[in-house]
Write a protein that holds these residues in place. Structure first.
Motif, mmCIF file in Angstrom:
data_model
loop_
_atom_site.group_PDB
_atom_site.id
_atom_site.type_symbol
_atom_site.label_atom_id
_atom_site.label_comp_id
_atom_site.label_asym_id
_atom_site.label_seq_id
_atom_site.Cartn_x
_atom_site.Cartn_y
_atom_site.Cartn_z
ATOM 1 N N VAL A 100 47.228 48.604 61.822
ATOM 2 C CA VAL A 100 47.576 49.390 60.686
ATOM 3 C C VAL A 100 45.942 50.029 60.216
ATOM 4 O O VAL A 100 45.739 51.271 59.808
ATOM 5 N N VAL A 103 44.133 52.304 62.270
ATOM 6 C CA VAL A 103 44.602 53.645 62.194
ATOM 7 C C VAL A 103 43.979 54.288 61.170
ATOM 8 O O VAL A 103 43.731 55.360 60.977
ATOM 9 N N GLY A 104 44.254 53.633 60.079
ATOM 10 C CA GLY A 104 43.483 54.141 58.624
ATOM 11 C C GLY A 104 42.139 54.348 58.905
ATOM 12 O O GLY A 104 41.736 55.310 58.392
ATOM 13 N N GLU A 109 39.771 60.430 55.221
ATOM 14 C CA GLU A 109 39.459 61.779 54.729
ATOM 15 C C GLU A 109 38.529 62.056 53.895
ATOM 16 O O GLU A 109 38.467 61.202 52.722
ATOM 17 N N ALA A 126 41.613 67.321 56.852
ATOM 18 C CA ALA A 126 41.416 67.797 55.782
ATOM 19 C C ALA A 126 42.429 68.576 54.928
ATOM 20 O O ALA A 126 42.472 68.825 53.716
ATOM 21 N N GLU A 127 43.632 68.698 55.720
ATOM 22 C CA GLU A 127 44.719 69.431 55.150
ATOM 23 C C GLU A 127 45.407 68.526 53.951
ATOM 24 O O GLU A 127 45.259 67.401 54.143
ATOM 25 N N PRO A 128 45.850 69.287 53.039
ATOM 26 C CA PRO A 128 46.725 68.229 52.023
ATOM 27 C C PRO A 128 47.769 67.488 52.529
ATOM 28 O O PRO A 128 48.488 68.010 53.650
ATOM 29 N N ALA A 129 48.155 66.474 52.178
ATOM 30 C CA ALA A 129 48.746 65.352 52.651
ATOM 31 C C ALA A 129 50.233 65.732 52.371
ATOM 32 O O ALA A 129 50.580 66.698 51.392
ATOM 33 N N GLY A 130 51.333 65.068 52.915
ATOM 34 C CA GLY A 130 52.603 65.312 52.321
ATOM 35 C C GLY A 130 53.433 65.319 53.553
ATOM 36 O O GLY A 130 54.817 65.693 53.420
ATOM 37 N N ASP A 132 54.557 63.311 55.917
ATOM 38 C CA ASP A 132 55.281 61.986 56.255
ATOM 39 C C ASP A 132 56.274 61.921 54.904
ATOM 40 O O ASP A 132 56.675 60.726 55.002
ATOM 41 N N ARG A 133 56.604 62.567 54.020
ATOM 42 C CA ARG A 133 57.570 62.563 53.115
ATOM 43 C C ARG A 133 58.892 63.087 53.410
ATOM 44 O O ARG A 133 59.062 64.019 54.156
ATOM 45 N N ASP B 43 51.839 61.459 46.151
ATOM 46 C CA ASP B 43 50.627 62.279 46.466
ATOM 47 C C ASP B 43 49.597 61.858 46.302
ATOM 48 O O ASP B 43 48.380 62.421 46.035
ATOM 49 N N ALA B 46 46.351 63.000 48.300
ATOM 50 C CA ALA B 46 45.804 64.199 48.103
ATOM 51 C C ALA B 46 45.182 64.418 46.575
ATOM 52 O O ALA B 46 44.209 64.995 46.150
ATOM 53 N N ARG B 49 41.559 62.846 46.695
ATOM 54 C CA ARG B 49 40.877 63.700 47.294
ATOM 55 C C ARG B 49 40.334 64.868 46.525
ATOM 56 O O ARG B 49 39.189 65.121 46.596
ATOM 57 N N ARG B 54 36.679 59.879 48.738
ATOM 58 C CA ARG B 54 37.171 59.944 50.084
ATOM 59 C C ARG B 54 38.388 58.916 50.200
ATOM 60 O O ARG B 54 38.651 58.232 49.411
ATOM 61 N N VAL B 55 39.222 59.408 51.410
ATOM 62 C CA VAL B 55 40.571 58.531 51.262
ATOM 63 C C VAL B 55 40.668 58.063 52.735
ATOM 64 O O VAL B 55 40.490 58.508 53.664
ATOM 65 N N LEU B 56 41.069 56.533 52.606
ATOM 66 C CA LEU B 56 41.631 55.841 53.789
ATOM 67 C C LEU B 56 42.909 55.461 53.754
ATOM 68 O O LEU B 56 43.364 54.978 52.824
ATOM 69 N N ARG B 57 43.924 56.278 54.427
ATOM 70 C CA ARG B 57 45.318 56.080 54.500
ATOM 71 C C ARG B 57 45.963 55.089 55.565
ATOM 72 O O ARG B 57 45.769 55.443 56.633
ATOM 73 N N LEU B 58 46.746 54.035 54.838
ATOM 74 C CA LEU B 58 47.234 53.398 55.820
ATOM 75 C C LEU B 58 48.569 53.758 56.231
ATOM 76 O O LEU B 58 49.359 54.261 55.181
ATOM 77 N N PRO B 59 48.997 54.083 57.287
ATOM 78 C CA PRO B 59 50.477 54.452 57.815
ATOM 79 C C PRO B 59 51.629 53.797 57.043
ATOM 80 O O PRO B 59 52.717 54.569 56.999
#
Lengths: 133, 237
Positions: A100, A103-104, A109, A126-130, A132-133, B43, B46, B49, B54-59
């Motif tokens: 995990v 992957v991060g 980003e 770089a696209e806005p997230a969302g 996976d919701r 969010d 987002a 950011r 800077r953002v590290l996202r854990l899945p």
């Protein structure tokens, strides 16, 4: 020991042995997990055929009925197996955590409106997230 | 790119993370800001950011310790010399960070913890149950480490890169690092220091509540016990 229960335990032990060998042959069970099962099946087989051994063990551990000796070892086997699984789960969890994190770490980003300073970043990162919701 | 990094682990903190990032950027101009989004459903990433982090996202949601450790791994791989950390819920204020940093930079400590209780002005009042737990474990840590430890649960820290590297191994707990990790640091030859800081009272949920507090006490006793039973690991092994 009653001949009926002897047939039952011998049959059960042989069944477990055959199933374990077949599962390993079809690669459904890894060799290392088969050890405990084979050990138990052989133990049951041994004491079913060689009844005086069971009687001796029963006497040695201070039990009264040979059946309770079998139950005791059966329970012990189950506990060891469960402990073994807990150990495996802990190790799997550790590996999962490491994955995990990897992957991060693979796509960190950048802040909005800034270019990555270490190599080109794929545009979609770089696209806005969302999603996976 | 700076060689100082501040790591901010965040789980469902879209309401607070922007102000925390803004605070860090304003008070710590020499630092890069990295938010670890611990599998949030909102969010957080987002918003962070957008605030300039800077953002590290854990899945998947993996816990506070795992999120922090991801930050240490990032810092080590990117070659940062100093790693700071603060929480994303708005309890921590970045303005005290330079005091912690000074102790690391002048070489008097390898890791500096910001303590809520060191100044004893009573500005921070945890619940009674939590207070008892905290005082027992900080007393144990103080005794073992032969130095006063007042706030082992504080997530407000500054450390050298070799401490961050040490935390990248299996020694780091997945849930909440506490007195056990301070004892481990001490036994591994790292120098730990504390600096008094002011914190805001937590607004939302506490991490030690209900049945979790019983588990917490159990876990800390066990963890300190096994830490003491293990042979001391030398740093830079």
């Amino acid at each position: 020991m009653d001949i009926r229960i002897r047939i039952l335990t011998i049959g059960g032990a042989v069944c477990i042995l055959l199933m374990v060998v077949e599962l390993v042959r079809r690669r459904k069970l890894k060799e290392e997990y088969s050890v405990l099962w084979v050990f138990t099946a052989v133990f049951i087989l041994l004491v079913s055929i060689w009844f005086s051994l069971l009687a001796k063990v029963t006497h040695a551990i201070g039990a009264i009925s040979p059946a309770s000796t079998l139950f005791f070892f059966g329970l012990l086997f189950s506990l060891v197996l469960l402990l073994h699984f807990s150990v495996r789960i802990s190790s799997l969890e550790r590996r999962l955590t490491a994955l995990v994190q990897e992957v991060g770490l693979m796509n960190v980003e950048e802040p909005d409106g800034e270019q990555a300073d270490d190599g080109p970043q794929p545009a979609h990162v770089a696209e806005p997230a969302g999603v996976d919701r | 790119m700076s060689n100082h990094l501040v790591v901010i682990p965040a789980f469902n903190e879209e309401a607070n993370v922007a102000s925390v990032v803004a605070d860090a950027r304003a008070s710590l101009p020499g630092f890069d800001v990295l938010v670890i989004d611990d599998g949030s459903g909102d969010d957080t990433a987002a918003v962070a950011r957008h605030a300039g982090a800077r953002v590290l996202r854990l899945p998947v949601n993996s816990g506070y310790g795992v999120a922090l450790q991801s930050g240490y791994k990032y810092a080590v791989r990117q070659g940062y010399a100093i790693v700071a950390q603060m929480d994303a819920d708005g309890q921590h204020r970045a303005e005290f960070m330079p005091q912690l940093l000074a102790l690391v930079q002048d070489g008097s400590a390898d890791i500096v913890i910001g303590s809520r209780f060191l100044d004893q002005d009573g500005h921070y009042q945890p619940s009674r149950a939590r207070k008892v737990g905290m005082s027992v474990f900080s007393a144990m840590a103080s005794r073992i480490m032969r130095q006063h430890v007042s706030d082992p649960t504080s997530g407000y820290q500054v450390m050298r890169h070799d401490v961050a590297r040490f935390f990248c191994s299996d020694v780091y707990p997945a849930d909440y690092p506490d007195a056990d990790i301070l004892i481990l640091l001490h036994r591994s030859g790292f120098r730990v220091a504390e600096v008094a800081v002011q914190m805001r009272m937590p607004t939302g949920k506490s991490m030690h509540s209900g049945h979790k507090s019983i588990y917490y006490v159990y876990k800390m006793f066990l963890s300190i016990l096994v830490t003491m039973l293990r042979p001391a690991v030398e740093k830079r092994a």
